[in-house]
Design a protein around this motif. Structure first.
Motif, PDB file in Angstrom:
ATOM      1  N   TYR A 124       0.836  -1.203   0.000  1.00 26.92           N
ATOM      2  CA  TYR A 124       0.000   0.000   0.000  1.00 26.92           C
ATOM      3  C   TYR A 124       0.871   1.252   0.000  1.00 26.92           C
ATOM      4  CZ  TYR A 124      -3.655  -3.348   1.067  1.00 26.92           C
ATOM      5  OH  TYR A 124      -4.510  -4.418   1.018  1.00 26.92           O
ATOM      6  N   ALA A 125       0.253   2.370  -0.312  1.00 25.83           N
ATOM      7  CA  ALA A 125       0.995   3.636  -0.425  1.00 25.83           C
ATOM      8  C   ALA A 125       1.648   4.013   0.902  1.00 25.83           C
ATOM      9  CB  ALA A 125       0.054   4.742  -0.884  1.00 25.83           C
ATOM     10  N   SER A 150       2.608  -0.303   4.152  1.00 28.03           N
ATOM     11  CA  SER A 150       2.149  -1.571   4.719  1.00 28.03           C
ATOM     12  C   SER A 150       1.953  -2.583   3.593  1.00 28.03           C
ATOM     13  CB  SER A 150       0.835  -1.373   5.487  1.00 28.03           C
ATOM     14  OG  SER A 150      -0.183  -0.884   4.621  1.00 28.03           O
ATOM     15  N   PHE A 201      -8.122   3.188 -10.010  1.00 26.04           N
ATOM     16  CA  PHE A 201      -8.693   3.926  -8.881  1.00 26.04           C
ATOM     17  C   PHE A 201      -9.964   4.663  -9.284  1.00 26.04           C
ATOM     18  CE2 PHE A 201      -5.070   3.007  -6.447  1.00 26.04           C
ATOM     19  CZ  PHE A 201      -3.904   3.374  -7.089  1.00 26.04           C
ATOM     20  N   ASP A 226     -10.493   7.553  -1.553  1.00 23.09           N
ATOM     21  CA  ASP A 226      -9.864   6.393  -0.934  1.00 23.09           C
ATOM     22  C   ASP A 226     -10.248   6.201   0.533  1.00 23.09           C
ATOM     23  OD1 ASP A 226      -6.401   5.417  -0.268  1.00 23.09           O
ATOM     24  OD2 ASP A 226      -8.309   4.329  -0.141  1.00 23.09           O
ATOM     25  N   THR A 268      -7.477   5.211   3.207  1.00 22.92           N
ATOM     26  CA  THR A 268      -6.515   6.179   3.738  1.00 22.92           C
ATOM     27  C   THR A 268      -7.255   7.055   4.739  1.00 22.92           C
ATOM     28  OG1 THR A 268      -5.083   6.221   1.771  1.00 22.92           O
ATOM     29  CG2 THR A 268      -5.129   8.222   3.107  1.00 22.92           C
ATOM     30  N   ILE A 288      -4.800  12.170  -2.520  1.00 17.05           N
ATOM     31  CA  ILE A 288      -5.585  11.070  -1.959  1.00 17.05           C
ATOM     32  C   ILE A 288      -6.561  11.626  -0.930  1.00 17.05           C
ATOM     33  CG2 ILE A 288      -5.525   8.887  -0.706  1.00 17.05           C
ATOM     34  CD1 ILE A 288      -2.723   8.415  -1.810  1.00 17.05           C
TER      35      ILE A 288
HETATM   36  O1  LIG Z   1      -2.913   2.326  -0.655  1.00 22.20           O
HETATM   37  C1  LIG Z   1      -3.711   3.230  -0.695  1.00 22.20           C
HETATM   38  C2  LIG Z   1      -3.451   4.491  -1.517  1.00 22.20           C
HETATM   39  C3  LIG Z   1      -3.965   4.218  -2.914  1.00 22.20           C
HETATM   40 CL1  LIG Z   1      -3.910   5.679  -3.876  1.00 22.20          CL
HETATM   41  N1  LIG Z   1      -4.937   3.188  -0.092  1.00 22.20           N
HETATM   42  N2  LIG Z   1      -5.350   2.069   0.577  1.00 22.20           N
HETATM   43  C4  LIG Z   1      -4.744   1.667   1.712  1.00 22.20           C
HETATM   44  N3  LIG Z   1      -5.045   0.505   2.319  1.00 22.20           N
HETATM   45  C5  LIG Z   1      -4.259   0.291   3.481  1.00 22.20           C
HETATM   46  C6  LIG Z   1      -3.405   1.546   3.542  1.00 22.20           C
HETATM   47  N4  LIG Z   1      -3.818   2.338   2.390  1.00 22.20           N
END
Ligand SMILES: O=C(CCCl)NNC1=[NH+]CCN1
Length: 322
Positions: free
Chosen positions: A75-76, A79, A189, A214, A217, A297
């Motif tokens: 993930y961004a 994690s 997305f 999102d 986030t 985001i």
């Molecule tokens: O990874 C992202 C950013 C996508 Cl632009 N959102 N989703 C997420 N899930 C767990 C932490 N973040």
């Protein structure tokens, strides 16, 4: 079959939805910024399982393994998790999907071990699903044909129980009209142009920028020029690397932040832009830097102020005041 599932705020960081996977109840984080449905499983080291509910495939009479299929997601926020794959029946609110790809975790990063979620339900587009050798469809994509309308909506009020509605919009959860904009799903997305913003009443352009809706986030993450422009208007604010972002005195007078979604502004009230106590009398900003790139985001803080509608016909994204 349309339905609504309650989303419960969890330690101010995320909203969890009780979800049945093969008849086993798990509290999952619904994430419109990714496209994998994965769960804590009995295949994890037992030390990773404390404090979590987890899925045991051998306890489900409807589990089918997808032999040789694997997944690995990052993930961004840094994690990540990985494991193997099967299918099972997943029930969310009143909506049931049989044969849903369920990604069983064999490894999870430390953030997930300490986090309350027992897994994630990805609600972005399956073009970014990480299952190999064949990407799998999301719960929403599989449910679409059984819904009155091919849409779901996120209602995530600040510090209160919210909901995810599937197949319909619920006008008891918002006021005024829902304003829609076309979505460009080419990056997987729910993404749209976001080429300007306002700090209080002052308009700034951020040409070439897009926004991503999102729910996975927590905060509002924007480019450094926008973040600087905002905190320049907050006297005494500063970037505190030890706290991991911009902080200000908890008594500071904050301007509103209006973000453009397609051609329309969504104004985040000042109260939501104070995320809460960082340490002592300093508070942490809900607006922080997205780092490099031109994709802003818009996370849960946005949804604290707006009912968000994710419509696969189009596709389009709509918002209305909560
Ligand atoms: O990874 C992202 C950013 C996508 Cl632009 N959102 N989703 C997420 N899930 C767990 C932490 N973040």
């Amino acid at each position: 079959q349309d339905g609504s599932a309650t989303a419960v705020p969890s330690d101010g960081v995320e909203y969890l939805v009780s979800t049945s996977v093969g008849g086993q109840s798990l509290n999952l984080d619904f994430d419109t910024g990714s496209a994998d449905l994965w769960v804590f499983s009995s295949e994890l080291p037992s030390s990773d399982l404390s404090g979590h509910s987890y899925y045991t495939s051998s306890d489900s009479s409807t589990f089918q393994s997808l032999s040789g299929y694997t997944w690995d997601i990052s993930y961004a926020d840094g994690s990540g998790a990985s494991g193997n794959v099967g299918t099972d029946t997943v029930v969310i609110g009143g909506t049931t999907v049989e044969g849903q790809a369920v990604e069983l975790a064999e490894k999870v990063s430390s953030t997930f071990v300490s986090d309350a979620a027992d897994g994630l339900v990805g609600l972005a587009f399956s073009s970014i699903n990480t299952v190999s050798p064949t990407p799998q469809s999301t719960f929403f994509e599989n449910a679409q044909s059984s819904l009155d309308s091919p849409l779901f909506a996120a209602y995530l009020p600040n510090n209160a129980d919210g909901a995810y509605d599937f197949g319909y919009t619920d006008d008891s959860k918002y006021s005024g009209d829902i304003t829609y904009t076309d979505v460009d799903s080419s990056n997987g997305f729910w993404e749209y142009p976001s080429t300007s913003y306002k700090v209080g009443s002052t308009t700034h352009s951020q040409s070439g920028y897009t926004g991503i809706s999102d729910t996975g986030t927590t905060l509002i993450l924007m480019g450094d020029s926008a973040v600087t422009a905002y905190y320049d208007q907050v006297s005494g604010s500063s970037y505190d690397s030890s706290q991991g972002g911009y902080v200000f005195d908890c008594s500071a007078d904050l301007p509103t932040l209006s973000i453009s979604i397609g051609g329309n502004y969504a104004t985040i009230p000042a109260s939501l832009l104070n995320f809460g106590t960082a340490s002592g009398s300093s508070c942490f900003g809900s607006l922080q830097s997205v780092g490099s790139g031109t994709q802003n985001i818009y996370g849960d803080v946005f949804f604290n102020a707006f009912y968000g509608v994710f419509d696969a016909s189009g596709p389009s994204f709509g918002f209305a005041t909560v």
